[in-house]
Design an enzyme around this catalytic site. Structure first.
Site, mmCIF file in Angstrom:
data_model
loop_
_atom_site.group_PDB
_atom_site.id
_atom_site.type_symbol
_atom_site.label_atom_id
_atom_site.label_comp_id
_atom_site.label_asym_id
_atom_site.label_seq_id
_atom_site.Cartn_x
_atom_site.Cartn_y
_atom_site.Cartn_z
ATOM 1 C CG ASP A 68 6.742 4.225 -1.727
ATOM 2 O OD1 ASP A 68 5.666 4.217 -2.464
ATOM 3 O OD2 ASP A 68 6.945 4.727 -1.325
ATOM 4 C CG ASN A 137 13.632 6.368 8.882
ATOM 5 O OD1 ASN A 137 13.252 6.992 7.957
ATOM 6 N ND2 ASN A 137 13.708 4.814 8.592
ATOM 7 C CG HIS A 139 11.828 5.992 4.218
ATOM 8 N ND1 HIS A 139 10.900 5.784 5.254
ATOM 9 C CD2 HIS A 139 10.691 6.224 3.425
ATOM 10 C CE1 HIS A 139 9.639 6.278 5.690
ATOM 11 N NE2 HIS A 139 9.915 7.163 4.372
ATOM 12 C CD GLU A 144 11.588 2.789 6.124
ATOM 13 O OE1 GLU A 144 12.909 3.070 6.177
ATOM 14 O OE2 GLU A 144 10.381 1.556 6.160
#
Ligand code: GLP
Length: 263
Positions: A68, A137, A139, A144
């Site tokens: 990313d 979380n 990811h 996400e």
């Protein structure tokens, strides 16, 4: 899914490097690595660099694709993932910079940058082994919660939780970008092997969801339950919420030598 619980974070790094080294040695053509940013894989890169320095693996012909990149930072920004990958991966591992790519978060045509990145991975022969961390979380990459489980490289909006977690790399929260270009979950799932590392109690909830929860877009990493060769390497703290931790320890202890990669 193979779950390996190490006594500490340095064990996680050593074992992840050993797994990557095994895939590299087994590759019949130039190996293709999938590389990740974040603090979680840093020990693995250091351990891998030691293997390179000792002449145990050769990465001079390897290709590497990052997961990313932020969108909105100027090119060359020290926290851009292109720079982070250069300093933590390309240089220490002695990779050829011409064979290392990140999604082009600086592109003027961001919509075209995703498919272009997918094409580049394909042209290199696909990723042999993808190294991953996990966000608090759940990811992976920057996918996400609620990311499509079959998504491809595209622009995403970062969750507030992720921006807060990554604020430590910037002077102010305002400087943390709101957007990114990330490999999709479908892209990550195409890698032939996946190695995910996590250390510390702050990852325990995400690891529980990823390993033992339902496969759900609410915990994007849970898609790895569908991968045929996913290895999850974690320390005791990150394993704290796993219901079947004893089973994973027992399984690893009884693993036949021909299946091991730590020797
Ligand atoms: C970042 C990256 C992920 C990384 C995750 C966890 O935002 N995009 O690839 O796995 O968050 O980071 P860390 O390892 O520093 O906890």
């Amino acid at each position: 899914m193979e779950i390996i619980i190490c006594s500490d974070a340095s064990g996680v790094g050593e074992l992840a490097a050993a797994k990557l080294a095994r895939v590299v040695r087994d590759a019949t053509s130039a190996p293709v690595l999938g590389v990740a940013t974040g603090s979680s894989p840093l020990r693995a890169y250091l351990a891998l660099a030691r293997l390179v320095a000792a002449g145990k693996i050769d990465l001079s012909q390897a290709y590497a694709f990052a997961l990313d990149e932020y969108v909105g930072l100027p090119a060359g920004h020290p926290e851009s993932y292109a720079e982070v990958i250069r300093t933590t991966v390309t240089e220490p591992l002695g990779l050829d910079p011409a064979r290392v790519r990140c999604p082009d978060g600086f592109a003027t045509d961001l919509e075209a940058a995703g498919p272009a990145y997918e094409a580049a991975i394909k042209a290199a022969g696909g990723v042999d082994v993808q190294l991953l961390g996990v966000g608090a979380n759940g990811h992976i990459g920057f996918n996400e919660p609620t990311s499509s489980l079959s998504s491809r490289t595209r622009i995403k909006t970062l969750a507030t939780r992720t921006r807060l977690d990554n604020q430590r790399f910037f002077a102010h929260l305002d400087e943390v970008p709101n957007h990114c270009l990330t490999q999709g979950l479908g892209t990550i799932m195409d890698a032939r092997h996946v190695v995910l590392v996590a250390q510390g109690e702050s990852k325990a909830r995400a690891i529980r969801g990823l390993v033992e929860g339902p496969v759900t877009a609410m915990c994007p990493g849970s898609v790895l339950q569908l991968h045929p060769h996913a290895t999850i390497i974690i320390d005791e703290q990150a394993a704290r919420q796993l219901t079947l931790a004893d089973y994973y320890r027992d399984t690893y202890a009884k693993k036949p030598s021909w299946q091991r990669f730590d020797q």
